[in-house]
Design a protein around this motif. Sequence first.
Motif, PDB file in Angstrom:
ATOM      1  N   GLY A 473      41.952  44.481  25.763  1.00 62.75           N
ATOM      2  CA  GLY A 473      41.874  45.479  24.709  1.00 62.75           C
ATOM      3  C   GLY A 473      42.471  46.826  25.049  1.00 62.75           C
ATOM      4  N   ASP A 474      42.503  47.222  26.330  1.00 66.70           N
ATOM      5  CA  ASP A 474      43.025  48.529  26.702  1.00 66.70           C
ATOM      6  C   ASP A 474      44.511  48.491  27.022  1.00 66.70           C
ATOM      7  OD1 ASP A 474      42.955  47.090  29.025  1.00 66.70           O
ATOM      8  OD2 ASP A 474      41.980  48.647  30.233  1.00 66.70           O
ATOM      9  N   GLY A 475      45.203  47.418  26.684  1.00 66.55           N
ATOM     10  CA  GLY A 475      46.631  47.302  26.950  1.00 66.55           C
ATOM     11  C   GLY A 475      46.961  46.636  28.259  1.00 66.55           C
ATOM     12  N   SER A 476      45.980  46.375  29.078  1.00 66.10           N
ATOM     13  CA  SER A 476      46.210  45.730  30.363  1.00 66.10           C
ATOM     14  C   SER A 476      46.373  44.226  30.185  1.00 66.10           C
ATOM     15  CB  SER A 476      45.057  46.028  31.329  1.00 66.10           C
ATOM     16  OG  SER A 476      43.837  45.529  30.803  1.00 66.10           O
ATOM     17  N   VAL A 477      46.767  43.553  31.267  1.00 66.27           N
ATOM     18  CA  VAL A 477      46.961  42.109  31.263  1.00 66.27           C
ATOM     19  C   VAL A 477      46.146  41.505  32.401  1.00 66.27           C
ATOM     20  CG1 VAL A 477      48.615  40.232  31.568  1.00 66.27           C
ATOM     21  CG2 VAL A 477      49.262  42.252  30.244  1.00 66.27           C
ATOM     22  N   ALA A 478      45.408  40.459  32.110  1.00 66.61           N
ATOM     23  CA  ALA A 478      44.632  39.745  33.130  1.00 66.61           C
ATOM     24  C   ALA A 478      45.213  38.350  33.284  1.00 66.61           C
ATOM     25  CB  ALA A 478      43.163  39.673  32.735  1.00 66.61           C
ATOM     26  N   VAL A 479      45.251  37.871  34.509  1.00 67.13           N
ATOM     27  CA  VAL A 479      45.776  36.541  34.780  1.00 67.13           C
ATOM     28  C   VAL A 479      45.028  35.943  35.958  1.00 67.13           C
ATOM     29  CG1 VAL A 479      47.601  37.429  36.300  1.00 67.13           C
ATOM     30  CG2 VAL A 479      47.879  35.191  35.183  1.00 67.13           C
ATOM     31  N   LEU A 480      44.820  34.647  35.900  1.00 64.73           N
ATOM     32  CA  LEU A 480      44.196  33.926  37.013  1.00 64.73           C
ATOM     33  C   LEU A 480      45.276  33.281  37.864  1.00 64.73           C
ATOM     34  CD1 LEU A 480      41.276  32.151  35.113  1.00 64.73           C
ATOM     35  CD2 LEU A 480      41.019  33.956  36.808  1.00 64.73           C
ATOM     36  N   GLU A 481      45.062  33.296  39.169  1.00 63.49           N
ATOM     37  CA  GLU A 481      45.970  32.628  40.098  1.00 63.49           C
ATOM     38  C   GLU A 481      45.192  31.582  40.873  1.00 63.49           C
ATOM     39  OE1 GLU A 481      48.052  35.300  42.621  1.00 63.49           O
ATOM     40  OE2 GLU A 481      49.569  35.765  41.105  1.00 63.49           O
ATOM     41  N   GLU A 482      45.726  30.381  40.877  1.00 61.24           N
ATOM     42  CA  GLU A 482      45.065  29.273  41.562  1.00 61.24           C
ATOM     43  C   GLU A 482      45.728  29.056  42.919  1.00 61.24           C
ATOM     44  OE1 GLU A 482      43.513  24.827  40.340  1.00 61.24           O
ATOM     45  OE2 GLU A 482      45.527  25.425  39.715  1.00 61.24           O
ATOM     46  N   GLY A 483      44.964  29.300  43.991  1.00 60.30           N
ATOM     47  CA  GLY A 483      45.462  29.124  45.344  1.00 60.30           C
ATOM     48  C   GLY A 483      44.702  28.044  46.084  1.00 60.30           C
ATOM     49  N   PRO A 484      45.036  27.844  47.348  1.00 57.05           N
ATOM     50  CA  PRO A 484      44.364  26.793  48.128  1.00 57.05           C
ATOM     51  C   PRO A 484      42.878  27.046  48.340  1.00 57.05           C
ATOM     52  CG  PRO A 484      45.787  28.137  49.511  1.00 57.05           C
ATOM     53  CD  PRO A 484      46.096  28.528  48.116  1.00 57.05           C
ATOM     54  N   ASP A 485      42.460  28.311  48.272  1.00 62.49           N
ATOM     55  CA  ASP A 485      41.046  28.646  48.502  1.00 62.49           C
ATOM     56  C   ASP A 485      40.258  28.840  47.222  1.00 62.49           C
ATOM     57  OD1 ASP A 485      41.495  28.633  51.276  1.00 62.49           O
ATOM     58  OD2 ASP A 485      42.198  30.710  51.218  1.00 62.49           O
ATOM     59  N   GLY A 486      40.900  28.664  46.088  1.00 69.23           N
ATOM     60  CA  GLY A 486      40.212  28.854  44.826  1.00 69.23           C
ATOM     61  C   GLY A 486      40.985  29.780  43.904  1.00 69.23           C
ATOM     62  N   LEU A 487      40.280  30.383  42.980  1.00 67.22           N
ATOM     63  CA  LEU A 487      40.882  31.243  41.974  1.00 67.22           C
ATOM     64  C   LEU A 487      40.753  32.704  42.337  1.00 67.22           C
ATOM     65  CD1 LEU A 487      39.458  29.447  38.804  1.00 67.22           C
ATOM     66  CD2 LEU A 487      41.815  29.329  39.612  1.00 67.22           C
ATOM     67  N   ALA A 488      41.766  33.475  41.921  1.00 72.40           N
ATOM     68  CA  ALA A 488      41.726  34.928  42.053  1.00 72.40           C
ATOM     69  C   ALA A 488      42.069  35.538  40.701  1.00 72.40           C
ATOM     70  CB  ALA A 488      42.707  35.395  43.116  1.00 72.40           C
ATOM     71  N   LEU A 489      41.484  36.684  40.395  1.00 72.99           N
ATOM     72  CA  LEU A 489      41.721  37.370  39.134  1.00 72.99           C
ATOM     73  C   LEU A 489      42.537  38.625  39.392  1.00 72.99           C
ATOM     74  CD1 LEU A 489      41.199  37.732  36.081  1.00 72.99           C
ATOM     75  CD2 LEU A 489      39.068  38.914  36.674  1.00 72.99           C
ATOM     76  N   ARG A 490      43.689  38.740  38.714  1.00 73.04           N
ATOM     77  CA  ARG A 490      44.545  39.918  38.824  1.00 73.04           C
ATOM     78  C   ARG A 490      44.544  40.659  37.493  1.00 73.04           C
ATOM     79  NH1 ARG A 490      50.399  38.199  40.656  1.00 73.04           N
ATOM     80  NH2 ARG A 490      50.623  40.480  40.810  1.00 73.04           N
ATOM     81  N   VAL A 491      44.521  41.973  37.557  1.00 71.46           N
ATOM     82  CA  VAL A 491      44.612  42.809  36.364  1.00 71.46           C
ATOM     83  C   VAL A 491      45.725  43.829  36.589  1.00 71.46           C
ATOM     84  CG1 VAL A 491      43.463  44.509  34.913  1.00 71.46           C
ATOM     85  CG2 VAL A 491      42.205  42.511  35.696  1.00 71.46           C
ATOM     86  N   LEU A 492      46.640  43.937  35.618  1.00 66.72           N
ATOM     87  CA  LEU A 492      47.752  44.876  35.674  1.00 66.72           C
ATOM     88  C   LEU A 492      47.667  45.808  34.471  1.00 66.72           C
ATOM     89  CD1 LEU A 492      48.887  41.729  36.367  1.00 66.72           C
ATOM     90  CD2 LEU A 492      50.772  43.117  37.244  1.00 66.72           C
ATOM     91  N   ASP A 493      48.067  47.065  34.644  1.00 66.21           N
ATOM     92  CA  ASP A 493      48.001  47.997  33.524  1.00 66.21           C
ATOM     93  C   ASP A 493      49.179  47.772  32.583  1.00 66.21           C
ATOM     94  OD1 ASP A 493      50.239  49.173  34.644  1.00 66.21           O
ATOM     95  OD2 ASP A 493      49.147  50.855  35.520  1.00 66.21           O
ATOM     96  N   GLY A 494      49.280  48.604  31.550  1.00 67.09           N
ATOM     97  CA  GLY A 494      50.286  48.399  30.520  1.00 67.09           C
ATOM     98  C   GLY A 494      51.717  48.541  30.984  1.00 67.09           C
ATOM     99  N   SER A 495      51.941  49.115  32.172  1.00 67.54           N
ATOM    100  CA  SER A 495      53.300  49.265  32.697  1.00 67.54           C
ATOM    101  C   SER A 495      53.642  48.206  33.732  1.00 67.54           C
ATOM    102  CB  SER A 495      53.463  50.659  33.315  1.00 67.54           C
ATOM    103  OG  SER A 495      52.573  50.818  34.419  1.00 67.54           O
ATOM    104  N   GLY A 496      52.714  47.338  34.038  1.00 69.83           N
ATOM    105  CA  GLY A 496      52.959  46.276  35.006  1.00 69.83           C
ATOM    106  C   GLY A 496      52.487  46.581  36.401  1.00 69.83           C
ATOM    107  N   ARG A 497      51.872  47.736  36.602  1.00 66.15           N
ATOM    108  CA  ARG A 497      51.367  48.086  37.933  1.00 66.15           C
ATOM    109  C   ARG A 497      50.023  47.386  38.150  1.00 66.15           C
ATOM    110  NH1 ARG A 497      47.882  51.949  39.679  1.00 66.15           N
ATOM    111  NH2 ARG A 497      47.814  52.830  37.557  1.00 66.15           N
ATOM    112  N   GLU A 498      49.897  46.753  39.317  1.00 68.80           N
ATOM    113  CA  GLU A 498      48.666  46.019  39.602  1.00 68.80           C
ATOM    114  C   GLU A 498      47.519  46.978  39.861  1.00 68.80           C
ATOM    115  OE1 GLU A 498      48.458  42.146  41.849  1.00 68.80           O
ATOM    116  OE2 GLU A 498      47.503  43.461  43.332  1.00 68.80           O
ATOM    117  N   ARG A 499      46.426  46.792  39.130  1.00 67.72           N
ATOM    118  CA  ARG A 499      45.224  47.596  39.348  1.00 67.72           C
ATOM    119  C   ARG A 499      44.400  47.041  40.496  1.00 67.72           C
ATOM    120  NH1 ARG A 499      42.771  48.533  33.227  1.00 67.72           N
ATOM    121  NH2 ARG A 499      44.442  49.904  32.430  1.00 67.72           N
TER     122      ARG A 499
END
Length: 610
Positions: A473-499
């Motif tokens: 809702g605030d313009g950011s983007v959330a994405v899940l990444e599936e790795g060998p140890d499980g899942l990780a959650l990444r959030v990036l702001d509206g310009s693509g910078r990782e929070r």
Amino acid sequence: MKALVIAKRELAEQKLVWAAAGYVALAGIVVPWLKPMGDIRGILGVGLNLGFVAAMSAVLGASMIPGDLQGGRMGFYFARPVSAGTLLLGRFLGAWLLVVGGGLLVALPQAALVPRNAAGLGAVAAFSSVGSVYILLAAHVLGTVFRSRSAWLLLDVAVLGSFGASMTWMTGRIAEGGAFRALPWFLGAATLLVLPVLAVSVHLQLSRGGADLRRGHKVLSVSLALGLGAIALAGAGFCAWVRSGGPTTLSTFCVVDIAPTGGWITVLGEGRFHRQAFLLDTATAATVGGEPGGLFSPDGRRYVACDLSRSQVVDIDLGRTPPRVQPPWDLSIPGPQGWSHVRALSSEGRLAVIITPDCLTVADVQARKVLHQSRGKREFLGSRFAFLSGTLLREFGRAKDGSAPIRELDLTTGVWTETGRMHGTGQPIPDATASRVMVSAADGILVCDGRTGEELWRIPSGKGRQIRPRFCGDGSVAVLEEGPDGLALRVLDGSGRERWNRPLDGSKGMTAALLPEPGTGRVLVALAEPGASPGGMAGRKGRVVAADLDKGALETVSGDGSLALGLFTRNAESPLASRLRVGAGGGLHLAGPGGSSRTLIPGARWGWSN
């Protein structure tokens, strides 16, 4: 004992029936020899048995007692100490033995000549033996009606016509509701109930009317009217029971759509022999019927669906109390019609995009008219649509050969204009305003301009496969990444910078879904235990983790069961989605504060069908 004596007398008086059976049996043996027609003895035996039994039952039923009543010969029986029930049983038993015995005499030569057909002919003979009882009684009724020549014939015609019409109508109503599995029960019960009605009516005719044909016809007519009327009323009650539905009648269910705002959901399930689809208000438990292929408007105050079997648009105003189902209106869609989906609604639900395999239709639901139609075989399959205004529609096409078009439709001119292209793969994911769109690429996820398709920035691949990207809702983007140890959650702001980037403990091998909650400053992650499930996440235990979009703080907000999210549940990013649970013992429940919950659908298990 008296009934057996009467039956024996009937057998002795109707010797011509045996002669007729012998003649038919002989013809069945000789004709295939005189004119070879292949191996038809099995079919011939079935036809001869059924035809002989039906014909003899009709002849004997219509002439046996009605003929004696008309000829004044029934006084012979009533002059003796014989009750009407004994007389009826004896004469009908004799007639039944005649037609069944004659039917066996006809079929036995065919079974003897072709032994492999014996079992099948035996089953047919058993069926015809039961059917002959109905024919004997029905023929008796018709024989009485036409021999008496009384005014009660008008009542008979009205009753029999009304009964046939009502049964046909109720059968159609049950089939129309999709309750095909209820039809054998309905028709079978009606057929069984007709037999005692016929038997009791004929008994009353003889016991109350005696040897007087016209007086007996009067009793017979009234008895049939009451009996068949009772069957019709019972059938109407069964039909209404089958056609009714709701949460308490379901044996299986699934949630197929969740309103973006508000408390409405679409439920599809089975109960009372048929598929049920209805809208359920999770706040009040109110329900309203609806087609499962519809869509909620972005404000959650309207639901629009297309019933393609009737070429009608269904419009439900959920902003009223109670909800108002608008009268459906006919929608003419050219070309083959295998399926239809409402793919987009304007913010208030006035304008709708309806897709079929060969046509895109834009309709003004409230004005009840078609604004535009575009033909193209599967051209729009997989596209995403968004109304930019009351006259402008934007389409995000599905990628083909690494490129996907962005087009705009001017509803005032009916002209499509390609405004750009996205260079990615897979299905596009636009944000709430259609100003940005995400597509997959070989080395990450592209965030593109919603009109030109120009790449704004990308989410590069990290340590594993990227899944479930979502705009928040605030313009950011959330994405899940599936790795060998499980899942990780990444959030990036509206310009693509990782929070921030946070691992989700204990998530290895788990199924996950992102559930943004607009206006709350957080995103939810639904996790389900490993394992195959036809219901997606439903039916598997799991937990819900809330993540703060700014700081990345993780908090488990629910660890008490399975989310009611299936493989095809739409609008899973609705705030309501994280609160819908499938209980350990089945049923749909709405989670509340402090671990409380409220049952919406009791007892039913998650699934598409029984």
